[in-house]
Design an enzyme around this catalytic site. Structure first.
Site, PDB file in Angstrom:
ATOM      1  N   ARG A  83     -64.491  12.562  53.868  1.00 15.17           N
ATOM      2  CA  ARG A  83     -64.274  13.160  52.570  1.00 15.17           C
ATOM      3  C   ARG A  83     -64.153  14.594  52.274  1.00 15.17           C
ATOM      4  O   ARG A  83     -64.680  15.977  51.931  1.00 15.17           O
ATOM      5  CB  ARG A  83     -65.911  12.693  51.893  1.00 15.17           C
ATOM      6  CG  ARG A  83     -65.776  11.322  52.058  1.00 15.17           C
ATOM      7  CD  ARG A  83     -66.690  11.304  50.303  1.00 15.17           C
ATOM      8  NE  ARG A  83     -67.765  10.358  50.563  1.00 15.17           N
ATOM      9  CZ  ARG A  83     -68.689   9.485  51.224  1.00 15.17           C
ATOM     10  NH1 ARG A  83     -69.864  10.325  51.608  1.00 15.17           N
ATOM     11  NH2 ARG A  83     -69.020   8.000  51.735  1.00 15.17           N
TER      12      ARG A  83
ATOM     13  N   LYS B  61     -51.543  21.554  47.846  1.00 14.97           N
ATOM     14  CA  LYS B  61     -51.304  20.599  47.175  1.00 14.97           C
ATOM     15  C   LYS B  61     -50.946  19.915  48.553  1.00 14.97           C
ATOM     16  O   LYS B  61     -50.637  20.907  49.692  1.00 14.97           O
ATOM     17  CB  LYS B  61     -49.489  20.532  46.657  1.00 14.97           C
ATOM     18  CG  LYS B  61     -49.918  20.288  45.372  1.00 14.97           C
ATOM     19  CD  LYS B  61     -48.347  20.743  44.647  1.00 14.97           C
ATOM     20  CE  LYS B  61     -48.207  20.513  43.109  1.00 14.97           C
ATOM     21  NZ  LYS B  61     -47.968  20.951  42.761  1.00 14.97           N
TER      22      LYS B  61
ATOM     23  N   GLU C 169     -36.021  29.031  48.056  1.00 20.57           N
ATOM     24  CA  GLU C 169     -37.431  28.716  46.636  1.00 20.57           C
ATOM     25  C   GLU C 169     -37.350  30.078  46.224  1.00 20.57           C
ATOM     26  O   GLU C 169     -38.120  30.582  45.004  1.00 20.57           O
ATOM     27  CB  GLU C 169     -38.467  28.373  47.659  1.00 20.57           C
ATOM     28  CG  GLU C 169     -39.444  27.661  46.886  1.00 20.57           C
ATOM     29  CD  GLU C 169     -39.109  26.585  46.123  1.00 20.57           C
ATOM     30  OE1 GLU C 169     -39.869  25.907  45.032  1.00 20.57           O
ATOM     31  OE2 GLU C 169     -38.222  25.910  46.233  1.00 20.57           O
TER      32      GLU C 169
ATOM     33  N   LYS D 287     -46.383  33.201  42.955  1.00 26.64           N
ATOM     34  CA  LYS D 287     -46.583  31.847  43.533  1.00 26.64           C
ATOM     35  C   LYS D 287     -48.147  31.703  42.291  1.00 26.64           C
ATOM     36  O   LYS D 287     -49.346  31.257  42.015  1.00 26.64           O
ATOM     37  CB  LYS D 287     -46.727  30.872  44.100  1.00 26.64           C
ATOM     38  CG  LYS D 287     -46.821  29.444  44.288  1.00 26.64           C
ATOM     39  CD  LYS D 287     -46.023  28.700  44.884  1.00 26.64           C
ATOM     40  CE  LYS D 287     -46.603  27.012  44.360  1.00 26.64           C
ATOM     41  NZ  LYS D 287     -46.687  26.544  45.316  1.00 26.64           N
TER      42      LYS D 287
ATOM     43  N   GLU E 172     -52.172  22.387  36.831  1.00 29.47           N
ATOM     44  CA  GLU E 172     -50.483  22.360  36.117  1.00 29.47           C
ATOM     45  C   GLU E 172     -50.426  22.414  34.692  1.00 29.47           C
ATOM     46  O   GLU E 172     -49.619  20.613  34.502  1.00 29.47           O
ATOM     47  CB  GLU E 172     -50.585  21.213  37.386  1.00 29.47           C
ATOM     48  CG  GLU E 172     -49.328  22.149  37.840  1.00 29.47           C
ATOM     49  CD  GLU E 172     -48.930  20.486  39.018  1.00 29.47           C
ATOM     50  OE1 GLU E 172     -49.278  20.208  39.616  1.00 29.47           O
ATOM     51  OE2 GLU E 172     -47.353  20.756  39.569  1.00 29.47           O
TER      52      GLU E 172
ATOM     53  N   ARG F 221     -47.979  27.122  34.830  1.00 30.38           N
ATOM     54  CA  ARG F 221     -46.920  26.601  36.177  1.00 30.38           C
ATOM     55  C   ARG F 221     -45.893  25.653  35.954  1.00 30.38           C
ATOM     56  O   ARG F 221     -45.645  25.727  37.013  1.00 30.38           O
ATOM     57  CB  ARG F 221     -48.225  25.348  37.280  1.00 30.38           C
ATOM     58  CG  ARG F 221     -48.169  25.823  38.564  1.00 30.38           C
ATOM     59  CD  ARG F 221     -49.255  25.199  39.084  1.00 30.38           C
ATOM     60  NE  ARG F 221     -49.516  24.566  39.937  1.00 30.38           N
ATOM     61  CZ  ARG F 221     -50.419  24.599  40.908  1.00 30.38           C
ATOM     62  NH1 ARG F 221     -51.529  24.560  40.564  1.00 30.38           N
ATOM     63  NH2 ARG F 221     -50.281  23.576  41.721  1.00 30.38           N
TER      64      ARG F 221
ATOM     65  N   ASN G 220     -41.406  24.969  38.780  1.00 28.21           N
ATOM     66  CA  ASN G 220     -40.428  22.996  38.446  1.00 28.21           C
ATOM     67  C   ASN G 220     -38.744  23.633  38.052  1.00 28.21           C
ATOM     68  O   ASN G 220     -37.651  22.561  38.776  1.00 28.21           O
ATOM     69  CB  ASN G 220     -41.012  22.462  37.738  1.00 28.21           C
ATOM     70  CG  ASN G 220     -42.049  21.737  38.266  1.00 28.21           C
ATOM     71  OD1 ASN G 220     -42.379  21.335  39.543  1.00 28.21           O
ATOM     72  ND2 ASN G 220     -43.144  21.142  37.404  1.00 28.21           N
TER      73      ASN G 220
ATOM     74  N   HIS H 116     -35.704  21.592  40.104  1.00 30.08           N
ATOM     75  CA  HIS H 116     -36.886  20.219  40.500  1.00 30.08           C
ATOM     76  C   HIS H 116     -36.904  19.634  40.011  1.00 30.08           C
ATOM     77  O   HIS H 116     -36.305  18.410  40.175  1.00 30.08           O
ATOM     78  CB  HIS H 116     -38.044  20.687  40.632  1.00 30.08           C
ATOM     79  CG  HIS H 116     -38.399  21.721  42.293  1.00 30.08           C
ATOM     80  ND1 HIS H 116     -38.173  22.575  41.892  1.00 30.08           N
ATOM     81  CD2 HIS H 116     -39.192  21.306  43.440  1.00 30.08           C
ATOM     82  CE1 HIS H 116     -38.989  23.497  42.843  1.00 30.08           C
ATOM     83  NE2 HIS H 116     -39.296  22.744  43.675  1.00 30.08           N
TER      84      HIS H 116
ATOM     85  N   HIS I 128     -34.780  17.282  42.896  1.00 35.37           N
ATOM     86  CA  HIS I 128     -35.061  15.787  43.503  1.00 35.37           C
ATOM     87  C   HIS I 128     -34.260  14.416  43.145  1.00 35.37           C
ATOM     88  O   HIS I 128     -34.221  13.751  43.987  1.00 35.37           O
ATOM     89  CB  HIS I 128     -36.279  15.872  42.756  1.00 35.37           C
ATOM     90  CG  HIS I 128     -37.338  16.298  42.487  1.00 35.37           C
ATOM     91  ND1 HIS I 128     -38.475  16.632  42.252  1.00 35.37           N
ATOM     92  CD2 HIS I 128     -38.007  17.050  43.900  1.00 35.37           C
ATOM     93  CE1 HIS I 128     -39.649  17.030  43.240  1.00 35.37           C
ATOM     94  NE2 HIS I 128     -39.149  17.390  44.079  1.00 35.37           N
TER      95      HIS I 128
ATOM     96  N   HIS J 111     -34.422  19.500  51.026  1.00 42.19           N
ATOM     97  CA  HIS J 111     -35.065  20.237  49.530  1.00 42.19           C
ATOM     98  C   HIS J 111     -35.063  21.394  49.282  1.00 42.19           C
ATOM     99  O   HIS J 111     -34.925  20.930  47.686  1.00 42.19           O
ATOM    100  CB  HIS J 111     -36.686  20.902  49.578  1.00 42.19           C
ATOM    101  CG  HIS J 111     -37.329  20.651  48.750  1.00 42.19           C
ATOM    102  ND1 HIS J 111     -38.119  19.284  46.998  1.00 42.19           N
ATOM    103  CD2 HIS J 111     -37.885  21.958  48.289  1.00 42.19           C
ATOM    104  CE1 HIS J 111     -38.312  20.437  46.929  1.00 42.19           C
ATOM    105  NE2 HIS J 111     -38.735  21.458  47.219  1.00 42.19           N
TER     106      HIS J 111
END
Lengths: 373, 373
Positions: free
Chosen positions: B123, B145, B187, B229, B239, B243, B247, B250, B254, B266
């Protein structure tokens, strides 16, 4: 009744546990207000789904919410990474997005499994817990623990993920097998022993009503245990200190469960574990003499075992070594000082070194049915 | 240099990103003070382990810390539930307990995968991130993330799990393949376009030094992007709002990645995505005319693609429909108003409806190399 669970250190995650006979009928309205989402996935084992699934889905749709029922095979053996992966794959196949909400409807396995799905699907979506067993209502409602088992151990992988809401409806307990009702009572007795003498006594007095599933008595029981657990968890969110008192009965309980090949249910094993640990506590001088007799008396009234059913003392003692809480050789147990009060040691710790020879003596004395240790 | 990442709403989880040439040598002392644990598991892909694994383990043991190296096959294809399960099984087999700490040493795949192991093992155990690619240093260091891919999508399962510490050592970038260096630059350009004109201009001016892996220039680049960031994430931890500006590039990026069967990296896909999205923004009147030319100029100086390499416009447009952020039919893109400033709409939202015909026109205009849209 309603208990507010304060989730320090993240107070925005605080939530209500609503406990009332018939409250399941309010599910749709309540989730709409506290867990607004584009779509809802009701996750339930097949047996619970057969009883309540269609009704829950109908209620959600009746107020305009998009809802799907996802079922899995009942049983502790389903609490695995494989079933977790399958449920997340089904959510993805049904194109559930990040603005979804999981409604976990079932016992402890469901709360842990569906909770872990919610904790991890697209890095976390909200979950509403609808426990359908007494143990899940009083134990799993608070703390936000989710997870699955692996061959290396129970709950070996998982996450903390607080629910948005817990609805505990004692009417659902009418269909609960007797063994599962008693398992929940064992957990409530644990709260009484470690936290509140009056609650402990009340359980003894009302045991007949509780076993007869009187809704008002069960409502009081659940509300009491949830409130105790919420207070303990709020004071120790990271499980570094006093929260350890909730492990009373579990060091030996887990060992008995493991040693039985999980033939013993968790609650029954905890009842046996409490007996052995109190006996050990008395031998250690941590627990007041006479505590074991009072514990045994209430356990009997609750139709719970008053002694461990062991076939091999050595195996049980060896199994305690594998316990997560045993950092070194000597197992550590959470013990009461007396009924209603947990014992801390001189260093302020809430668990106590319990040498294996003391555990062995306690096991031997109690398994024979002896009361005087 | 050091950037403090404030993790609202759980300020106790705030942590430092330390950025300095040679800082890897301080790993052992630093983890000992911010992530004290009984045992450390260094998780790294085979190629990174071959370069740095033995040294890291030796350094940890030299100060008395118990450390083991766990490796996995390199590559995005390893970011799966299966490899995650295998790593947790190996931790369990090595009897790592709750008082363990994971040290994730590698690129974005490692940070996500080992981070998800840390987020879920018993956990959750602490994690220290040691990114070894530019993209991971500037993108994955902030935000917490973690996750793995499934056949249904990238990062489809995962969790938010803040590290205790991030060590970004630009000296590690000496061994980074060129394509991965450029991916990180893409980026950083994104941060400049959406957040800070001076930073954008600075990247254009220092592109040669950055491509030559000058340690001081890379230190400034990483520190700048991490600070931008961190500020955005702190202001919008869930988000739900601003935020979304991160993106930018993206939605199309993507889609291009997916449409290429993940043959495009990427960062390269994001560079192409920025070109297409800025063209779309200009067509929509959201983005000032001339922005595309400035973007293309800096991308070229960074040796990044200045146009999308597409084989099927229809497939790219269709792929945007599967994007997590596309709640309904029309894709929504985060767009700049001009270089250095994100655009919000009249309702205060940071993404903009981008009809498929506009995206198709932007794709067509830019893939032909046309600059005037």
């Amino acid at each position: 009744m309603k208990v507010r669970v304060e989730t320090t250190p993240q107070p925005t995650a605080s939530y209500d546990v609503v406990i009332r006979a018939g409250v399941l009928a309010e599910l749709a309205d309540r989730v709409r207000s506290v867990a607004a989402a584009e779509r809802y996935a009701v996750i339930a084992p097949g047996d619970v789904a057969a009883l309540y699934g269609a009704g829950v889905i109908r209620d959600l749709r009746a107020v305009g919410l998009a809802a799907e029922l996802l079922t899995f095979e009942p049983g502790e053996a389903q609490k695995t990474r494989a079933v977790w992966a399958e449920l997340t794959d089904r959510l993805a196949a049904l194109e559930f997005g990040r603005d979804s909400c999981i409604i976990a409807c079932g016992g402890g396995v469901t709360g842990d499994l569906a909770g872990f799905v919610a904790a991890t699907y697209m890095r976390g979506v909200p979950v509403v817990q609808v426990p359908t067993t007494l143990l899940a209502m009083i134990d799993a409602s608070v703390g936000g623990k989710t997870g699955v088992d692996t061959s290396a151990g129970k709950n070996l992988v998982g996450a903390f993920h607080q629910p948005r809401l817990v609805l505990a409806d004692p009417l659902l307990l009418k269909t609960l097998p007797d063994a599962e009702l008693r398992a929940g009572l064992a957990e409530a007795v644990k709260h009484g022993v470690m936290l509140d003498r009056a609650y402990f006594d009340w359980i003894g007095e009302r045991a007949d009503e509780l076993l007869a599933r009187d809704a008002a008595a069960l409502e009081n029981l659940v509300a009491g245990s949830v409130a105790f657990k919420a207070a303990v968890v709020a004071a120790d969110p990271f499980e570094t200190g006093r929260r350890a008192v909730l492990n009373f009965g579990h060091t030996i309980g887990h060992a008995l469960e493991r040693q039985s090949g999980y033939a013993l249910t968790h609650g029954i094993a905890v009842a046996m574990g409490m007996v052995v640990e109190v006996a050990a506590g008395q031998l250690l001088g941590v627990t007041e003499p006479g505590t074991l007799e009072q514990l045994v008396s209430v356990l009997r009234r609750c139709d719970l075992p008053d002694r461990p059913h062991v076939t091999s003392l050595d195996q049980v003692v060896a199994a305690t070594r594998l316990d997560k809480k045993a950092r070194n050789a000597a197992p550590r147990c959470a013990l009461p000082r007396e009924i209603g009060a947990a014992a801390s040691d001189s260093a302020g710790r809430w668990t106590h070194d319990t040498p294996e020879n003391v555990l062995a003596a306690a096991l031997e004395a109690t398994s024979a049915g002896a009361r005087n240790v």
